[in-house]
Design a protein around this motif. Structure first.
Motif, PDB file in Angstrom:
ATOM      1  N   ARG A  18       0.896  -1.067  -0.036  1.00 14.59           N
ATOM      2  CA  ARG A  18      -0.029  -0.219   0.055  1.00 14.59           C
ATOM      3  C   ARG A  18       0.705   1.303   0.038  1.00 14.59           C
ATOM      4  N   ARG A  19       1.763   1.292   0.967  1.00 14.29           N
ATOM      5  CA  ARG A  19       2.830   2.398   0.952  1.00 14.29           C
ATOM      6  C   ARG A  19       3.339   2.731  -0.437  1.00 14.29           C
TER       7      ARG A  19
ATOM      8  N   GLU B 286       0.884   3.826  -3.008  1.00 13.11           N
ATOM      9  CA  GLU B 286       0.385   5.272  -2.777  1.00 13.11           C
ATOM     10  C   GLU B 286       1.505   6.349  -2.962  1.00 13.11           C
TER      11      GLU B 286
ATOM     12  N   ARG C 181      -3.734   3.723  -5.855  1.00 17.81           N
ATOM     13  CA  ARG C 181      -4.514   3.475  -5.065  1.00 17.81           C
ATOM     14  C   ARG C 181      -4.592   1.876  -4.955  1.00 17.81           C
TER      15      ARG C 181
END
Length: 182
Positions: free
Chosen positions: A154-155, A158, A163
């Motif tokens: 996720r990091r 992003e 997303r």
């Protein structure tokens, strides 16, 4: 008793070191460390396949990677890490399934390209879809790993302006981890 206590201390310190290493990795994932380059995600997924080859073979999982995925502007090293984490995660949750399969590809959702890693594993109930991206948050504490892999994914996504989310119809229906990139 002293030996048992020493063994427990050694085990706990090993787990603590693993968590600290994972936190350091997560902190590093919070920035683009290498120059970005325009590259198709196909060779990055293929590179991750090479890193996961032993696990794929041991679990009897077939991995299909879509050829010719579109080019995106990414940190190559970080996106190999994204695919490696997603493949390893899929391997973990496909044991005992008939013909375990992981697919990496892209689909067009309106005007947006959605990249995905899809498995035919155990699936994830809807109520846990956001939780799996939490730090050290494992749905099954008996599984290997520290619960940081999807937080790292996720990091990285992003930081690249994208997303990430999960699609799954629940237990027994497999899981698709999707992400977008500009």
């Amino acid at each position: 008793r002293i030996r048992n206590d020493a063994a427990r201390i050694m085990s706990a310190s090993g787990k603590m070191r693993e968590r600290l290493d994972d936190l350091l990795n997560l902190a590093r994932a919070g920035r683009i460390a290498n120059p970005t380059e325009a590259i198709s995600l196909t060779p990055l997924a293929e590179e991750a396949r090479g890193l996961c080859e032993g696990g794929l073979a041991a679990a009897g999982v077939t991995l299909r990677i879509e050829p010719g995925m579109p080019e995106v502007l990414v940190d190559r090293v970080r996106f190999v890490e994204v695919f490696q984490n997603l493949i390893e995660n899929a391997i973990k949750f496909t044991p005992g399934r008939p013909l375990p399969l992981v697919e990496i590809g892209v689909r067009q959702d309106g005007t947006q390209r959605t990249f995905f890693v899809k498995d035919n594993g155990i699936g994830i109930p809807t109520r846990f879809h956001d939780r799996v991206f939490g730090l050290f948050d494992k749905l099954d504490p008996r599984t290997e790993g520290s619960g940081v892999g999807l937080a790292v994914v996720r990091r990285i996504v992003e930081v690249h302006g994208g997303r990430v989310w999960i699609e799954s119809d629940g237990e027994g229906h497999g899981t698709t981890i999707c992400f977008t990139l500009p």
